[in-house]
Design a protein around this motif. Structure first.
Motif, short mmCIF file in Angstrom:
data_model
loop_
_atom_site.label_atom_id
_atom_site.label_comp_id
_atom_site.label_asym_id
_atom_site.label_seq_id
_atom_site.Cartn_x
_atom_site.Cartn_y
_atom_site.Cartn_z
N HIS A 7 0.81 -1.21 0.00
CA HIS A 7 0.00 0.00 0.00
C HIS A 7 0.85 1.27 0.00
CE1 HIS A 7 -3.78 -2.20 0.82
NE2 HIS A 7 -2.95 -3.07 1.40
N PRO A 8 0.33 2.36 -0.60
CA PRO A 8 1.10 3.60 -0.71
C PRO A 8 1.10 4.42 0.57
CG PRO A 8 -1.04 3.89 -1.75
CD PRO A 8 -0.96 2.45 -1.32
N VAL A 9 1.76 3.88 1.59
CA VAL A 9 1.93 4.60 2.85
C VAL A 9 3.23 4.11 3.48
CG1 VAL A 9 0.57 2.88 4.12
CG2 VAL A 9 0.86 5.18 5.06
N ILE A 10 3.95 5.03 4.10
CA ILE A 10 5.21 4.71 4.79
C ILE A 10 5.00 4.92 6.28
CG2 ILE A 10 7.62 5.41 5.12
CD1 ILE A 10 7.62 6.21 2.14
N ILE A 11 5.30 3.91 7.08
CA ILE A 11 5.08 3.96 8.52
C ILE A 11 6.38 4.22 9.27
CG2 ILE A 11 4.35 2.61 10.52
CD1 ILE A 11 2.05 3.55 8.76
N GLY A 12 7.45 3.58 8.85
CA GLY A 12 8.76 3.84 9.45
C GLY A 12 9.15 2.93 10.58
N SER A 13 8.20 2.25 11.20
CA SER A 13 8.51 1.32 12.30
C SER A 13 7.45 0.24 12.34
CB SER A 13 8.56 2.07 13.64
OG SER A 13 7.28 2.60 13.95
N GLY A 14 7.75 -0.83 13.04
CA GLY A 14 6.80 -1.93 13.17
C GLY A 14 7.36 -3.23 12.64
N LYS A 15 6.62 -4.31 12.84
CA LYS A 15 7.04 -5.64 12.41
C LYS A 15 7.01 -5.71 10.88
CE LYS A 15 4.93 -7.68 16.52
NZ LYS A 15 3.82 -8.52 17.02
N ARG A 16 8.08 -6.27 10.32
CA ARG A 16 8.19 -6.41 8.88
C ARG A 16 8.14 -7.88 8.48
NH1 ARG A 16 10.42 -1.50 9.93
NH2 ARG A 16 10.36 0.06 8.25
N LEU A 17 7.51 -8.14 7.34
CA LEU A 17 7.47 -9.51 6.85
C LEU A 17 8.87 -10.02 6.55
CD1 LEU A 17 5.97 -12.03 5.84
CD2 LEU A 17 5.71 -10.88 3.63
N PHE A 18 9.64 -9.23 5.82
CA PHE A 18 11.00 -9.62 5.46
C PHE A 18 11.96 -8.88 6.39
CE2 PHE A 18 8.47 -9.88 1.49
CZ PHE A 18 8.47 -11.27 1.38
N ALA A 19 12.07 -9.39 7.60
CA ALA A 19 12.88 -8.77 8.64
C ALA A 19 14.33 -9.23 8.52
CB ALA A 19 12.31 -9.14 10.01
N ASP A 20 15.18 -8.66 9.37
CA ASP A 20 16.58 -9.09 9.41
C ASP A 20 16.63 -10.59 9.65
OD1 ASP A 20 17.36 -6.50 9.07
OD2 ASP A 20 17.91 -6.15 11.17
N GLY A 21 17.48 -11.27 8.92
CA GLY A 21 17.61 -12.71 9.05
C GLY A 21 16.79 -13.50 8.06
N THR A 22 16.00 -12.81 7.22
CA THR A 22 15.24 -13.50 6.18
C THR A 22 16.18 -14.22 5.23
OG1 THR A 22 13.40 -11.94 6.29
CG2 THR A 22 13.63 -13.19 4.26
N ILE A 23 15.85 -15.44 4.86
CA ILE A 23 16.67 -16.23 3.95
C ILE A 23 16.55 -15.66 2.53
CG2 ILE A 23 17.09 -18.53 3.01
CD1 ILE A 23 17.65 -18.23 6.01
N PRO A 24 17.67 -15.35 1.87
CA PRO A 24 17.60 -14.86 0.48
C PRO A 24 16.86 -15.85 -0.41
CG PRO A 24 19.79 -14.51 1.38
CD PRO A 24 19.05 -15.36 2.37
N THR A 25 15.92 -15.36 -1.18
CA THR A 25 15.06 -16.22 -1.99
C THR A 25 14.75 -15.54 -3.31
OG1 THR A 25 14.01 -17.07 0.02
CG2 THR A 25 12.86 -17.46 -2.05
N SER A 26 14.81 -16.28 -4.39
CA SER A 26 14.44 -15.77 -5.71
C SER A 26 12.93 -15.97 -5.90
CB SER A 26 15.21 -16.51 -6.79
OG SER A 26 14.86 -16.03 -8.07
N LEU A 27 12.28 -14.98 -6.52
CA LEU A 27 10.84 -15.03 -6.73
C LEU A 27 10.50 -14.88 -8.20
CD1 LEU A 27 9.70 -12.68 -3.82
CD2 LEU A 27 9.80 -15.17 -3.78
#
Length: 201
Positions: A153-173
């Motif tokens: 969605h076209p909004v920037i929050i700046g903080s909060g839980k992220r789906l692709f957080a630090d430690g996410t395994i690199p993955t090709s899509l």
């Protein structure tokens, strides 16, 4: 083989926390709950409905289960999602719950990754992981996610839980389908294809 599909609403900067309301999830002092509705539109609703066409079950973490179980059983029956959410089978991953009362719900036993592998090899349609950020992180770490269905969605929050957080395994899509709504929300379906490749210009 059933597919595990992560279905998530995201801000442009990747935040997935509390899209539905101010009191949905204020963990870690999050004060931006309810960010989705002001930037959503009917095309987003149509895209979300499509997420469930070939799925007959949901896989939920404890927090999302609690939120859904407190809302959907008494939700407006005129809402087209109400019957679907109540009738679908719900598999719940939790280290603290000892029982689940919402109709058609089953509490997974033992190691969650092993339990989900068994689900993937069982008979049935695809399984949607809705919300459930911590659970999604676990599934990603174990290579159990087959597809992502995202509204960005076209909004920037700046903080909060992220789906692709630090430690996410690199993955090709591989993009399966991508569209943009009139209000600027990107509705994307992406299939996982293994490790990414690297090159230089």
């Amino acid at each position: 083989m059933r597919k595990i599909i992560v279905c998530t609403f995201l801000t442009l900067d990747g935040v997935m926390q509390a899209p539905g309301g101010p009191d949905e999830d204020s963990g870690s002092g999050f004060t931006h709950g309810g960010w989705q509705r002001p930037v959503s539109d009917d095309e987003v609703g149509a895209a979300i409905a499509g997420w469930y066409e070939h799925s007959d079950a949901m896989l939920l973490g404890r927090k999302t289960y609690d939120i859904f179980a407190s809302y959907w059983p008494t939700a407006d029956p005129g809402n087209p999602f109400t019957e679907k959410m109540n009738s679908m089978h719900k598999y719940v991953a939790s280290r603290t719950l000892t029982s689940v009362e919402w109709q058609n719900s089953t509490l997974l036993e033992g190691d969650v990754a092993d339990a989900v592998r068994r689900l993937k090899s069982s008979d049935g349609g695809d399984i949607n992981v809705v919300g459930s950020g911590d659970l999604a992180q676990t599934l990603m770490r174990h290579g159990l996610v087959d597809e992502y269905r995202l509204t960005i969605h076209p909004v920037i929050i700046g903080s909060g839980k992220r789906l692709f957080a630090d430690g996410t395994i690199p993955t090709s899509l591989e993009p399966v389908s991508v569209s943009v709504t009139k209000n600027g929300t990107v509705c994307g379906v992406y299939r996982t294809t293994g490790e990414p490749s690297y090159d230089s210009y």
